[in-house]
Design an enzyme around this catalytic site. Structure first.
Site, mmCIF file in Angstrom:
data_model
loop_
_atom_site.group_PDB
_atom_site.id
_atom_site.type_symbol
_atom_site.label_atom_id
_atom_site.label_comp_id
_atom_site.label_asym_id
_atom_site.label_seq_id
_atom_site.Cartn_x
_atom_site.Cartn_y
_atom_site.Cartn_z
ATOM 1 N N HIS A 41 2.383 2.736 -3.226
ATOM 2 C CA HIS A 41 1.526 3.781 -4.276
ATOM 3 C C HIS A 41 1.905 5.247 -4.254
ATOM 4 O O HIS A 41 2.104 5.623 -5.536
ATOM 5 C CB HIS A 41 0.453 3.661 -3.200
ATOM 6 C CG HIS A 41 -0.854 1.733 -4.459
ATOM 7 N ND1 HIS A 41 -0.382 2.207 -5.614
ATOM 8 C CD2 HIS A 41 -1.082 1.326 -3.602
ATOM 9 C CE1 HIS A 41 -1.286 1.173 -5.795
ATOM 10 N NE2 HIS A 41 -2.035 0.904 -5.386
ATOM 11 N N GLN A 68 0.998 -0.810 0.220
ATOM 12 C CA GLN A 68 -0.293 0.006 -0.227
ATOM 13 C C GLN A 68 0.658 1.017 0.001
ATOM 14 O O GLN A 68 0.573 2.073 -0.908
ATOM 15 C CB GLN A 68 -1.199 -0.145 1.285
ATOM 16 C CG GLN A 68 -1.921 0.800 1.308
ATOM 17 C CD GLN A 68 -2.859 0.696 0.098
ATOM 18 O OE1 GLN A 68 -3.347 -0.098 -0.333
ATOM 19 N NE2 GLN A 68 -3.372 2.195 -0.677
ATOM 20 N N HIS A 110 -53.778 15.343 -10.424
ATOM 21 C CA HIS A 110 -53.849 13.773 -10.008
ATOM 22 C C HIS A 110 -54.849 12.633 -10.107
ATOM 23 O O HIS A 110 -55.054 11.141 -10.417
ATOM 24 C CB HIS A 110 -52.293 13.673 -8.985
ATOM 25 C CG HIS A 110 -51.001 14.117 -9.662
ATOM 26 N ND1 HIS A 110 -50.889 15.450 -9.799
ATOM 27 C CD2 HIS A 110 -50.111 13.139 -9.547
ATOM 28 C CE1 HIS A 110 -49.585 15.194 -10.734
ATOM 29 N NE2 HIS A 110 -49.064 14.222 -10.024
ATOM 30 N N GLU A 124 -10.884 2.174 2.443
ATOM 31 C CA GLU A 124 -11.494 1.349 1.040
ATOM 32 C C GLU A 124 -10.917 -1.094 0.675
ATOM 33 O O GLU A 124 -11.873 -1.197 0.640
ATOM 34 C CB GLU A 124 -10.146 2.096 0.273
ATOM 35 C CG GLU A 124 -9.824 1.269 -1.033
ATOM 36 C CD GLU A 124 -8.859 2.392 -1.925
ATOM 37 O OE1 GLU A 124 -8.003 2.565 -1.357
ATOM 38 O OE2 GLU A 124 -9.191 1.704 -3.060
ATOM 39 N N HIS A 125 -9.154 -0.363 1.115
ATOM 40 C CA HIS A 125 -9.131 -2.182 1.279
ATOM 41 C C HIS A 125 -9.202 -2.588 2.792
ATOM 42 O O HIS A 125 -8.658 -1.760 4.123
ATOM 43 C CB HIS A 125 -7.737 -1.727 1.196
ATOM 44 C CG HIS A 125 -7.050 -1.759 -0.522
ATOM 45 N ND1 HIS A 125 -6.548 -0.423 -0.765
ATOM 46 C CD2 HIS A 125 -7.388 -2.189 -1.775
ATOM 47 C CE1 HIS A 125 -7.067 -0.330 -2.340
ATOM 48 N NE2 HIS A 125 -7.531 -1.210 -2.579
ATOM 49 N N ASP A 141 -6.537 -6.813 -6.315
ATOM 50 C CA ASP A 141 -5.679 -5.432 -7.241
ATOM 51 C C ASP A 141 -5.782 -5.921 -9.057
ATOM 52 O O ASP A 141 -5.791 -4.898 -10.090
ATOM 53 C CB ASP A 141 -4.456 -5.071 -6.556
ATOM 54 C CG ASP A 141 -4.563 -4.433 -5.857
ATOM 55 O OD1 ASP A 141 -5.448 -3.894 -4.903
ATOM 56 O OD2 ASP A 141 -3.348 -4.049 -4.951
#
Lengths: 428, 428
Positions: free
Chosen positions: B258, B255, B415, B322-323, B356
């Site tokens: 990145h 991670q 209506h 996220e992960h 991934d």
């Protein structure tokens, strides 16, 4: 209504066009309210309620005793009607629940997807001439079915500082957790940031005027999601000689009475039908209490004649109506070739009003051509999908070498190493 | 990594915080590019490619011969790896297809929901140091499975004006319809408005730098939807003594590599494990080509010790990673009580790298706490749900009176009239 006969494709643009509202002028005011509500909380909310609504109440959650009192003021007939609508909306939205999706993509590689509720949601119901309790049904019922833990309702106070009885009754019936008599930009800002009294939420649902629309857009800058972008309500009817012109007229008028900017279109495979519908509109319009509003909407509305189904279908998909009534002999053709619409009403005994209130479908739908990429509100609007995976020794040996190669090709050696370490440990 | 032992709840805010990027400074440039691309089309796209990318190519769709040539340059081993990943991603996303939901809510009231593909979608794949063909797999495969009619890919040209071979190969393998060597703001603007060469689309997917992120936000002002708001990538691992510290270290590092703003958290039920993981990180880091980037990310990263599962779970849900890697003995507890996460990886042999690249799950996931209200990209991201209803004479008689009452209570007489006319016709 304005009539167009067999318009050429190069002239469609003007027929497909929606009114383009530019909200740039409103944005500075919205940013000001958001800024102050973020900093000052309830004090700011009260100040703006005083300023915009001319009411000097202090924001507080509606008490259970007030809700009981409201309930006593609703006629049994209306309660029964609301309960029937609720039953149908529950039935249709419950059916949308999906089981977890489980797959073993390779031996030992188990992947699955499960949905979990959005914990905190905010519902906004506008005030104005009439209490829109039907919209509250459409938002609160799926929120509750989804399992949202905290359902917050904001709706503007009336001149006496109160929320209409029928809104309180419906909110209580549907399991709304907290109710606040706060409207407009300050309500959206309060649900965005949270104040001492009003909880912040993760997603905001519901219609509103231009101020609320811009406020919802601005809310998305602060980690809040919204149901969908808003625009004036729309109805497109496709009809041939199998349609009842009086029914068609009544449906066009029920759309037109929403507001002067309502979008009303009749696509017809029959010139004769267009003539009959216009005559029926002229008669029915006179009896309507909101005839001035309806007449204004009709002045901008369109009847369009096409001689072929193919052209009509192409036009309808290019428009992507919010509400779409299909009253033609060969209805299957129109349904199978449909790509873009919010909600579809089929046949002579399926007025839009049915879906607006009680058939079970949702009436919070994409307008303004947004049916090309958005769903209407449904059960999934209150859920999010999470993916899971569990890989065993055999599984990582099966897919590990591919991961190593791909990670290396993307220049991500640490990604590769996370697999290599595991593969090496299994070689020992 | 920074360590925190049993932090008190009132001190969690700083641990849960994401880096807050303010993009206000970029917006004027984005508006300028959008404005010019809308007015001048390809001429503007070419001018900005020259200005930002220093390349003087004219935008044109990549020719099939170029794609064939690219394919010849990819090793068979990498092709086989990509095909295995594709097979798994197809398998998992195909399983997400839902059957139409059909219900008779009352006798004669038939309601159903069907999904239809978004006709035109745009995929954006960033350039930079390595070609992210894995992201292309994650976007193009579900788009094709959903049945999107027009799948457009924009990705920046390299210094020679070319798109990397592996991107062309993957795009062709997955059925992308048109490929353009255009990147940055001008690519997003082109897919928003359409130019003479690049088709306009209804929804734009894919990651990018801050310019692309802001451009996607701006695109939503022009009738285009986007997959989700973007933020730096994140990983949270929860681990106890049953976890392998070397594996945990390798996942944290994958991670961290990145980017310097990557969010890396280890929540641990064991102080001893934290110690061992730190030692393993120190060793593994030295061997990484991107160790400078990883080291920067690690300097801002956190190891947090909790003595109880309950506290750890509350913290993890409040973060909404996220992960999310779960390496604990009692994993079921952590899974059933999970509310907010993008994608979950369970056990010692399930590295994030698997998801991934190749296990089958999608890697386009909500960051920045958006897992509280957004799903990751999935098959439904490329579909929209349309509701249908068909009511017969019996059905409208069953629900018509309730609709009349409710419409009248909302002050919408037209209506009501649409129903009354039909009910009256059936009384004759």
């Amino acid at each position: 209504m304005n009539r167009y006969l067999q318009p050429k494709k190069e002239d469609w643009d003007v027929l497909l066009k929606r009114p383009t509202a530019t909200y740039a002028a409103i944005e500075p005011l919205v940013f000001e309210v958001f800024d102050r509500v973020q900093k000052e909380g309830d004090v700011a909310v009260n100040a703006y309620t005083q300023k915009f609504d001319k009411i000097s109440t202090k924001v507080k959650a509606i008490a259970p005793t007030d809700i009981l009192a409201a309930e006593a003021n609703i006629s049994e007939a209306l309660k029964t009607a609301i309960k029937l609508a609720k039953e149908n909306i529950v039935c249709f939205h419950k059916a949308q629940k999906t089981a977890p999706v489980k797959v073993e993509t390779q031996p030992g590689v188990h992947c699955w997807q499960e949905k979990r509720p959005i914990e905190k949601v905010g519902l906004y119901i506008p005030g104005g001439s009439a209490p829109l309790f039907s919209t509250l049904l459409m938002l609160a019922i799926p929120a509750k079915l989804a399992g949202c833990r905290e359902i917050v309702l904001c709706t503007p106070p009336d001149a006496a500082g109160k929320i209409p009885d029928v809104i309180l009754y419906t909110a209580s019936l549907c399991g709304v957790d907290q109710i606040f008599a706060v409207g407009g930009i300050q309500a959206i800002a309060a649900m965005t940031f949270g104040t001492e009294t009003i909880p912040g939420v993760y997603k905001i649902f519901g219609p509103g005027n231009q101020f609320v629309t811009v406020a919802k857009q601005v809310a998305t800058r602060y980690q809040v999601a919204i149901d969908m972008p808003a625009g004036p309500s729309e109805l497109l009817i496709v009809a041939d000689d199998s349609a009842n012109p009086e029914f068609i007229a009544s449906d066009l008028l029920s759309q037109a009475e929403h507001g002067p900017d309502s979008q009303v279109l009749l696509v017809s495979l029959s010139e004769g039908l267009m003539e009959k519908v216009q005559l029926a509109i002229d008669v029915q319009l006179q009896a309507l209490p909101r005839k001035d509003i309806a007449a204004q909407a009709l002045a901008n509305s369109k009847m369009i004649y096409f001689s072929s189904d193919a052209e009509a279908i192409t036009f309808i998909n290019a428009y992507g109506p919010e509400h779409y009534i299909v009253c033609v002999k060969n209805e299957d053709k129109y349904l199978t070739q449909l790509v873009n619409a919010g909600s579809v009403f089929i046949g002579n005994y399926t007025p839009e009003s049915a879906g607006d209130y009680a058939s079970g479908t949702n009436h919070t739908l994409p307008t303004n051509g947004y049916s090309k990429q958005y769903s209407g509100v449904n059960l999934d609007s209150f859920l999010k999908a999470i993916t899971f995976q569990k890989i065993d020794e055999k599984g990582i040996q099966k897919i590990g070498p591919a991961i190593e190669l791909m990670a290396a090709a993307e220049g991500l050696e640490a990604h590769k190493n996370a697999v290599s370490l595991r593969l090496n440990s299994l070689k020992k």
